[in-house]
Design an enzyme around this catalytic site. Sequence first.
Site, PDB file in Angstrom:
ATOM      1  N   HIS A  44     -31.312  -3.184 -23.917  1.00 21.08           N
ATOM      2  CA  HIS A  44     -32.551  -3.094 -23.036  1.00 21.08           C
ATOM      3  C   HIS A  44     -33.650  -4.341 -23.704  1.00 21.08           C
ATOM      4  CE1 HIS A  44     -32.353   0.864 -21.266  1.00 21.08           C
ATOM      5  NE2 HIS A  44     -31.373   0.961 -21.584  1.00 21.08           N
ATOM      6  N   ASP A  99     -39.862  -9.908 -24.445  1.00 23.67           N
ATOM      7  CA  ASP A  99     -39.619  -8.674 -24.232  1.00 23.67           C
ATOM      8  C   ASP A  99     -38.379  -8.622 -23.032  1.00 23.67           C
ATOM      9  OD1 ASP A  99     -40.068  -6.013 -23.835  1.00 23.67           O
ATOM     10  OD2 ASP A  99     -42.310  -5.978 -23.249  1.00 23.67           O
TER      11      ASP A  99
HETATM   12  P1  ADP Z   1     -40.884  -0.857 -24.466  1.00 23.38           P
HETATM   13  O1  ADP Z   1     -39.434  -0.272 -24.052  1.00 23.38           O
HETATM   14  O2  ADP Z   1     -40.674  -1.912 -25.362  1.00 23.38           O
HETATM   15  O3  ADP Z   1     -41.909   0.109 -25.113  1.00 23.38           O
HETATM   16  P2  ADP Z   1     -41.517  -1.167 -21.642  1.00 23.38           P
HETATM   17  O4  ADP Z   1     -42.772  -1.718 -20.927  1.00 23.38           O
HETATM   18  O5  ADP Z   1     -40.449  -1.530 -20.874  1.00 23.38           O
HETATM   19  O6  ADP Z   1     -41.657  -1.439 -23.322  1.00 23.38           O
HETATM   20  O7  ADP Z   1     -41.725   0.525 -21.344  1.00 23.38           O
HETATM   21  C1  ADP Z   1     -42.732   1.140 -21.807  1.00 23.38           C
HETATM   22  C2  ADP Z   1     -42.683   2.361 -21.253  1.00 23.38           C
HETATM   23  O8  ADP Z   1     -43.197   3.556 -21.970  1.00 23.38           O
HETATM   24  C3  ADP Z   1     -43.356   2.341 -19.903  1.00 23.38           C
HETATM   25  O9  ADP Z   1     -42.568   3.415 -18.821  1.00 23.38           O
HETATM   26  C4  ADP Z   1     -44.624   3.045 -19.986  1.00 23.38           C
HETATM   27  O10 ADP Z   1     -45.374   3.662 -18.913  1.00 23.38           O
HETATM   28  C5  ADP Z   1     -44.554   3.959 -21.101  1.00 23.38           C
HETATM   29  N1  ADP Z   1     -45.499   4.074 -21.919  1.00 23.38           N
HETATM   30  C6  ADP Z   1     -46.189   2.962 -22.634  1.00 23.38           C
HETATM   31  N2  ADP Z   1     -47.343   3.303 -23.368  1.00 23.38           N
HETATM   32  C7  ADP Z   1     -47.607   4.668 -23.055  1.00 23.38           C
HETATM   33  C8  ADP Z   1     -48.625   5.628 -23.290  1.00 23.38           C
HETATM   34  N3  ADP Z   1     -49.650   5.138 -24.033  1.00 23.38           N
HETATM   35  N4  ADP Z   1     -48.260   6.717 -22.683  1.00 23.38           N
HETATM   36  C9  ADP Z   1     -47.413   6.985 -22.010  1.00 23.38           C
HETATM   37  N5  ADP Z   1     -46.481   6.015 -21.701  1.00 23.38           N
HETATM   38  C10 ADP Z   1     -46.531   5.027 -22.306  1.00 23.38           C
HETATM   39  O1  F6P Z   2     -36.418  -0.621 -25.009  1.00 17.53           O
HETATM   40  C1  F6P Z   2     -36.879  -1.032 -26.215  1.00 17.53           C
HETATM   41  C2  F6P Z   2     -37.057   0.149 -27.176  1.00 17.53           C
HETATM   42  O2  F6P Z   2     -36.601  -0.066 -28.440  1.00 17.53           O
HETATM   43  C3  F6P Z   2     -35.952   1.510 -27.000  1.00 17.53           C
HETATM   44  O3  F6P Z   2     -34.828   1.087 -27.553  1.00 17.53           O
HETATM   45  C4  F6P Z   2     -36.746   2.489 -27.750  1.00 17.53           C
HETATM   46  O4  F6P Z   2     -36.268   3.776 -27.599  1.00 17.53           O
HETATM   47  C5  F6P Z   2     -38.218   2.272 -27.301  1.00 17.53           C
HETATM   48  O5  F6P Z   2     -38.204   0.883 -27.230  1.00 17.53           O
HETATM   49  C6  F6P Z   2     -39.256   2.813 -28.455  1.00 17.53           C
HETATM   50  O6  F6P Z   2     -38.890   2.486 -29.643  1.00 17.53           O
HETATM   51  P1  F6P Z   2     -38.520   3.653 -30.694  1.00 17.53           P
HETATM   52  O7  F6P Z   2     -37.435   4.516 -29.981  1.00 17.53           O
HETATM   53  O8  F6P Z   2     -38.218   3.052 -32.018  1.00 17.53           O
HETATM   54  O9  F6P Z   2     -39.449   4.685 -30.823  1.00 17.53           O
END
Ligand code: ADP
Ligand code: F6P
Length: 460
Positions: free
Chosen positions: A158, A366
């Site tokens: 991912h 990212d």
């Molecule tokens: P990462 O996997 O690195 O966290 P992404 O943008 O790919 O980044 O995914 C983040 C996911 O988590 C999205 O689906 C987003 O809607 C959710 N998310 C991020 N911040 C919040 C929050 N404060 N509350 C609920 N969901 C969240």
């Molecule tokens: O997609 C990125 C990612 O590292 C996932 O593997 C992971 O579940 C998510 O972000 C949130 O991080 P964590 O699992 O360490 O809370």
Amino acid sequence: MARLLIVSNRIALPGEQAARAGGLAVAIREALRKYGGIWIGWSGETVEEAEDELRIQGSGSGRISVATLDLTKEEQELYYAGFANSVLWPLCHYRVGLMDFQRSYYTGYMAVNDRFAAAVARIAQPDDIIWVHDYHFLPLAAALRRRGLKNRIGFFLHIPFPAPEVLRVVPFHEKLVADMCDYDLLGFQTASDERAFCDFIRHDARGVVGEDRSVTAFGRVTRTGVYPVGIETERFALLAIAAELGPETKRLVQSLTGRKMVIGVDRLDYSKGLPLRFDAYSSLLANHPQHRAKVVMMQIAPTSRNEVRQYRALRRELDQLAGRINARYAEFDWAPLRYLNRGFSRNTLAGFYRHAHVGLVTPLRDGMNLVAKEFVAAQDPDNPGVLVLSRFAGAVDELCDGAKLVNPFDVDGVGEAMHEALIMPLEERKERYETMIKVLQANTINDWYERFLAALRGAN
Ligand code: ADP
Ligand code: F6P
């Protein structure tokens, strides 16, 4: 019929109300809701003595079973906070200076992979398909093969796969890549991640990459592919329409008293470029004073990985920066920045996105960034907001024609892009939105899931 076993460190536990702030759990949960399967991962609990048997429970939806293992405190420190999040995470995000390597981290990481492999091997049937996710489990297939499993095993990363120059910085990187070759299929978010992996295979491992994407190296044969993670585009759009009338969005709209809103939603992670983003907002207010008292930036950033020192330091830095911006620009009836360290339900987020004039997604690096896609899906087609997107997010490959692209390191440049987004005419906003929404409709989370599994079934 063959069952599907999905393995990821983080899983969405049954009954969990708030969405997990992380793209992996969101993506898998959405896909499993449609297709069903057994989802295996860490319970999120640390205990004195961990059981080796998986704890299996239904998810409540009927189609998904969830099977978890606890970690001991030591395993959590070495495997999760240590090798996964203090070594692999910074490296894969090109933050070599933030890497904190210790040999015990690597040993702990391999041991936890072995423990998960033992647990999976105990429940796997010969025709089960196994799909493993993310950097926590690079060596899981190798550990399963050592236990004699001949199942189809696929892997999806991912996060970014780093260029060989950066990968070489990780001690034991060659062994990690060799273990990756025990998967039948390796999926990446973007073509550049796949290329970086293949470069390493060709130049460092002296392996062969075929035109058919087969990879022969370390005495093993695997295959690669690019499968950008999508979202449930239609469903998210409907969520946003419904949320617009919900109590939270109404309260938000009331509180803005007609001001425009810029929104950022990210886990509190140094890869997301939050300090520079705050500086960029400061630059907007300094260089374009006409926006003062006319715009509000809302940054939602739930804390993440608090057990890792760099994350705690980032939190302190952002607290200070946020305080400074408000102290410098606030009026008695206007706070320029709303900074919240908490999660929200997906519905609430969808409503907030829909009401925003600008979505700020400015990671320094990212894998994909689902927030960028969710922001676009949530927009009102007749009056859409503008996505300001970093060139270093995986999502840029799909959204580059509609988003306003920025280099997140260029603080004044991002401030300028925010200004242009805030004053952008409706016609241009609509054009940009239409370009992006078409792409998101053509590659949804279901496409990601089906394309990967079709390739895995066909891999030999
Ligand atoms: P990462 O996997 O690195 O966290 P992404 O943008 O790919 O980044 O995914 C983040 C996911 O988590 C999205 O689906 C987003 O809607 C959710 N998310 C991020 N911040 C919040 C929050 N404060 N509350 C609920 N969901 C969240
Ligand atoms: O997609 C990125 C990612 O590292 C996932 O593997 C992971 O579940 C998510 O972000 C949130 O991080 P964590 O699992 O360490 O809370």
